[in-house]
Design an enzyme around this catalytic site. Structure first.
Site, PDB file in Angstrom:
ATOM      1  N   HIS A   5       0.846  -1.200   0.000  1.00 50.35           N
ATOM      2  CA  HIS A   5       0.000   0.000   0.000  1.00 50.35           C
ATOM      3  C   HIS A   5       0.882   1.251   0.000  1.00 50.35           C
ATOM      4  CE1 HIS A   5      -3.722  -2.227   0.784  1.00 50.35           C
ATOM      5  NE2 HIS A   5      -4.362  -1.083   0.648  1.00 50.35           N
ATOM      6  N   HIS A  54      -0.045  -2.788   9.446  1.00 51.65           N
ATOM      7  CA  HIS A  54       1.396  -2.726   9.189  1.00 51.65           C
ATOM      8  C   HIS A  54       2.110  -2.074  10.357  1.00 51.65           C
ATOM      9  CE1 HIS A  54       1.808  -4.186   5.094  1.00 51.65           C
ATOM     10  NE2 HIS A  54       0.749  -3.489   4.741  1.00 51.65           N
TER      11      HIS A  54
END
Length: 468
Positions: A223, A270
């Protein structure tokens, strides 16, 4: 005195700590229920109960409506990556805190003994977590909606809408180059995930607001890579073609990238190290990629054998892409990206070699002035977009059904339902194969068949076939 390597690895370990992610979540209003003294069993107001139930389900992509949206690139009606993640045995880790309504729904999928076994499997696969609960409350809806939008900017729904819209309504030459940058960065990032095999932040202590990619490894954040590479490549490929403020473009790209990156921390998907590694990696890649992609695009468009070469390279990249020690959605997502990129460039090559695409002579002076669209232009843009997306959905559904049935009949000698899990190499080959063919067809139609249909209907963008 500590050596540099020791200090370096101390910093790495510090950036991997889940506590940093938890601090970000707390800062933006994701707080533990106990801290707020909030217990759902003590809620007396039906309105408050509904509000808390909504809060605990924020950004949970297991919901039906979200599946309908993100199914656009992951396999409607089949045993896709997303379907695997929403299966009861992958969600079972949440059953200790989920509402009785969801428990009842899960038990409808199978017997209790099977469910218990799958719960244990889900615990082992999702992350380095002993348990994964929803003991949090979202106290600031603004940040929640902003970061859900941010994570969507690196998601399938964004790719499915951004890439066709850009080609049909903005600039095909820039679009082909951006797709190449996207495909290369995604392939490298996804491959590194299955090579490094670092887990996502442990939950607890991190609150996992999103479950969609829980089975994937986390290092680096693709991402973050896409959130930096797409706006940066758009600026670098348009700054010499159009007249606009580069400073405003850079500021917009920085805000875009920041929202995408912060959304991954906010959702608990994350670590800080995953984000930093993704950004550093994509910045290093962009240095050689920008000039290389320019040359690659010209070769792919003009060389008479480029479809054969591109198809061979894409198939080999799918076959030999890195795979982890267990099943993850990574390889399937990589196949989708490669299929779309192949279809886009084969479609552009077909336009060029059929004579439909021709460069203007004399060449117009660059950079072009950006004109505000008239009402007629806006209407044609909306018409192209609506017709185009409808055809893309139909293309995807037909090609998925046909390719899946054909590959399963050839490789397995049966036409078994795609809802059944893949357990053998042949079944994995079927899954990757139908995704590759389906999304190659989607990319091809985006660049060749649909622009041709727009021309027949006289609603095409006037400069589409001149952007070389």
């Amino acid at each position: 005195m500590e050596s540099f390597s020791v200090k370096f690895w101390n910093v790495i370990e510090r950036l991997k700590e889940p506590s940093l992610v938890l601090k970000v979540q707390n800062c933006f209003g994701v707080l533990p229920r106990k801290k707020l003294g909030c217990d759902i069993s003590n809620l007396k107001s039906e309105k408050s109960r509904r509000s808390l139930d909504h809060a605990e389900n924020l950004c949970d992509l297991d919901d039906v409506d979200s599946n309908k949206l993100t199914d656009g690139l992951n396999g409607v009606g089949g045993y896709s990556d997303l379907n695997k993640e929403k299966a009861p045995w992958n969600r079972g880790i949440e059953l200790s805190s989920v509402s009785s309504r969801k428990q009842g729904r899960d038990h409808n999928h199978g017997g209790s003994s099977v469910q218990d076994t799958r719960v244990a499997a889900g615990d082992a696969l999702s992350s380095e977590s002993d348990s994964e609960t929803k003991d949090y409350v979202v106290t600031n809806r603004f940040w929640y909606y902003l970061f859900c939008l941010g994570t969507a900017l690196g998601d399938e729904i964004f790719y499915a809408s951004f890439i066709p819209f850009w080609f049909w309504n903005i600039d095909g030459a820039v679009g082909r180059r951006v797709v190449l940058v996207w495909a290369i960065t995604m392939y490298i990032g996804q491959g590194i995930k299955d090579i490094v095999r670092w887990p996502r932040p442990a939950s607890p202590p991190v609150f996992r607001l999103q479950k969609k990619w829980a089975l994937e490894y986390g290092m680096p954040s693709t991402h973050a890579m896409v959130g930096a590479s797409i706006p940066l490549s758009v600026i670098l490929y348009t700054m010499d073609r159009y007249q606009y403020s580069i400073i405003c473009g850079v500021l917009f790209a920085m805000v875009w990238c920041s929202v995408v990156c912060m959304s991954r921390l906010y959702l608990g998907m994350h670590s800080v190290l995953d984000i930093v590694a993704g950004l550093v990696l994509v910045l290093l890649l962009m240095v050689p990629l920008i000039p290389l992609v320019d040359a690659m695009d010209h070769f792919c468009l003009t060389h008479k054998h480029s479809p054969l070469l591109l198809s061979t390279a894409a198939v080999l990249m799918v076959i030999y892409s890195p795979s982890g020690d267990r099943w993850t959605p990574t390889r399937g997502d990589t196949t989708v990206v490669l299929g779309v990129s192949l279809g886009v460039h084969v479609g552009a090559w077909t336009n060029y070699h059929s004579g439909a695409m021709q460069e203007l002579f004399p060449k117009p002076s660059l950079p072009h002035a950006i004109l505000w669209p008239s009402y007629e232009m806006m209407g044609l843009m909306l018409l192209r977009t609506a017709l185009g997306f409808s055809c893309i959905v139909a293309t995807r559904a037909i090609c998925k059904w046909a390719s899946y049935a054909t590959l399963r009949a050839v490789l397995l000698g049966t036409n078994k339902s795609p809802n059944e899990p893949s357990t053998s190499r042949a079944e994995v080959a079927v899954e990757l194969g139908y995704k590759f063919f389906t999304y190659a067809a989607v990319g091809f139609n985006t660049l060749y068949l649909l622009p041709g249909a727009f021309r027949l209907l006289r609603i095409e963008r006037p400069t589409f076939y001149t952007e070389i």
